[in-house]
Motif scaffolding. Structure first.
Motif, short mmCIF file in Angstrom:
data_model
loop_
_atom_site.label_atom_id
_atom_site.label_comp_id
_atom_site.label_asym_id
_atom_site.label_seq_id
_atom_site.Cartn_x
_atom_site.Cartn_y
_atom_site.Cartn_z
N SER A 234 7.25 -2.46 3.93
CA SER A 234 6.96 -2.93 5.28
C SER A 234 6.37 -4.34 5.19
CB SER A 234 5.98 -2.00 6.00
OG SER A 234 4.75 -1.96 5.31
N GLY A 235 6.47 -5.09 6.28
CA GLY A 235 5.93 -6.45 6.32
C GLY A 235 6.97 -7.49 5.98
N ARG A 236 6.74 -8.71 6.43
CA ARG A 236 7.66 -9.82 6.17
C ARG A 236 7.04 -10.85 5.23
NH1 ARG A 236 10.47 -11.16 12.08
NH2 ARG A 236 11.48 -9.12 12.35
N LYS A 237 5.92 -11.45 5.65
CA LYS A 237 5.29 -12.45 4.80
C LYS A 237 4.66 -11.80 3.57
CE LYS A 237 4.30 -15.80 8.46
NZ LYS A 237 3.22 -16.57 9.14
N LYS A 238 3.98 -10.70 3.78
CA LYS A 238 3.35 -9.97 2.68
C LYS A 238 3.90 -8.56 2.66
CE LYS A 238 -1.09 -8.73 0.63
NZ LYS A 238 -2.57 -8.76 0.78
N ILE A 239 4.73 -8.28 1.67
CA ILE A 239 5.37 -6.97 1.58
C ILE A 239 4.37 -5.93 1.11
CG2 ILE A 239 7.18 -5.63 0.45
CD1 ILE A 239 8.82 -8.17 0.26
N GLN A 240 4.33 -4.82 1.80
CA GLN A 240 3.48 -3.70 1.41
C GLN A 240 4.35 -2.49 1.13
OE1 GLN A 240 0.84 -3.50 4.84
NE2 GLN A 240 -0.74 -4.60 3.68
N TYR A 241 3.84 -1.62 0.25
CA TYR A 241 4.59 -0.42 -0.14
C TYR A 241 3.77 0.82 0.15
CZ TYR A 241 7.37 -3.79 -2.83
OH TYR A 241 8.14 -4.85 -3.21
N GLU A 242 4.46 1.81 0.65
CA GLU A 242 3.85 3.13 0.82
C GLU A 242 4.67 4.11 -0.03
OE1 GLU A 242 2.86 6.52 4.23
OE2 GLU A 242 3.76 4.59 4.80
N VAL A 243 4.01 4.79 -0.94
CA VAL A 243 4.73 5.72 -1.83
C VAL A 243 4.39 7.15 -1.47
CG1 VAL A 243 4.87 4.04 -3.70
CG2 VAL A 243 2.96 5.63 -3.64
N LYS A 244 5.40 7.99 -1.61
CA LYS A 244 5.24 9.41 -1.29
C LYS A 244 5.92 10.23 -2.38
CE LYS A 244 5.47 8.51 3.70
NZ LYS A 244 6.19 8.81 4.96
N GLY A 245 5.57 11.50 -2.41
CA GLY A 245 6.25 12.41 -3.32
C GLY A 245 5.29 13.19 -4.21
N GLU A 246 5.87 14.06 -4.99
CA GLU A 246 5.11 14.94 -5.87
C GLU A 246 4.27 14.16 -6.88
OE1 GLU A 246 7.16 17.49 -8.91
OE2 GLU A 246 6.61 19.07 -7.50
N THR A 247 4.80 13.04 -7.37
CA THR A 247 4.09 12.23 -8.36
C THR A 247 2.75 11.75 -7.80
OG1 THR A 247 6.13 11.51 -9.42
CG2 THR A 247 4.19 10.14 -9.77
N VAL A 248 2.74 11.33 -6.55
CA VAL A 248 1.51 10.86 -5.91
C VAL A 248 0.49 11.99 -5.83
CG1 VAL A 248 0.52 9.84 -3.82
CG2 VAL A 248 2.81 9.16 -4.58
#
Length: 204
Positions: A106-120
């Motif tokens: 998400s984001g344009r100038k500063k890209i951010q990540y949201e991670v999901k799943g069993e590993t998390v």
């Protein structure tokens, strides 16, 4: 995951502004270490930092880089403890697990990540099993780092539908791969081994 321990012990000795400023100072240095190893800081919530390696580009070296960052963070906080006294500084505890995740950008100038799943979820649970000042890794991570780091068996973590997962504490870099054999900073031999892993990764 890394979080700070000892909040209640310190909060009785500092006012709230001092407490926040002190925590901000520590986390600012931790973020510098994270950036040094090209790890993505995904979120900071209170006294907890969530990071991930291998994002956005998948690679086989990210478990090593994440553990290197954890070791450096651990010794940074240990040095602060020596400088200011044990009662004045938080202990960090780490929980590290390796596996696939789903990442949303998400984001344009500063890209951010949201991670999901069993590993998390696994990483969160591993952290909860760790003692203050400990770097606890799952069996998955241990198998990928054991040739370069000194590891000590800790315990088993029960996982629903999967049985028990073995956990290991990382004590530092192996002496033959660290400067002055202190287990803190990687030396040239470490760099060579790491470079070979990177080269193999590129070939694949």
């Amino acid at each position: 995951y890394a979080d700070a321990q000892g909040y209640n012990k310190i909060s009785g000795e500092m006012n709230s502004n001092q407490l926040v400023d002190h925590l901000d100072e520590i986390f600012l240095e931790l973020e510098k270490i994270i950036a040094k190893y090209e790890i993505k800081r995904l979120r900071t919530l209170g006294d907890t930092i969530m990071c991930a390696g291998g994002i956005p580009h998948k690679n086989t070296t990210n478990p090593i880089e994440v553990v290197l960052a954890a070791v450096e963070m651990h010794y940074y906080v240990r040095d602060l403890q020596r400088a200011y006294g044990m009662e004045r500084i938080w202990d960090l505890r780490f929980g590290i697990h390796t596996g696939p995740v789903t990442a949303v950008m998400s984001g344009r100038k500063k890209i951010q990540y949201e991670v999901k799943g069993e590993t998390v979820n696994f990483a969160t649970r591993v952290r909860s099993f760790s003692e203050a000042g400990g770097i606890l890794v799952s069996e998955n991570t241990y198998e990928l780092i054991k040739d370069l780091f000194v590891c000590e068996y800790s315990s088993r973590m029960p996982v629903k539908y999967k049985g028990d997962i073995e956990l290991y504490y990382v004590k530092g870099i192996k002496s033959e791969y660290s400067l002055q054999k202190k287990g803190i900073i990687p030396n040239k031999h470490f760099s060579v081994r790491f470079g070979l892993i990177q080269f193999t990764d590129l070939q694949e």
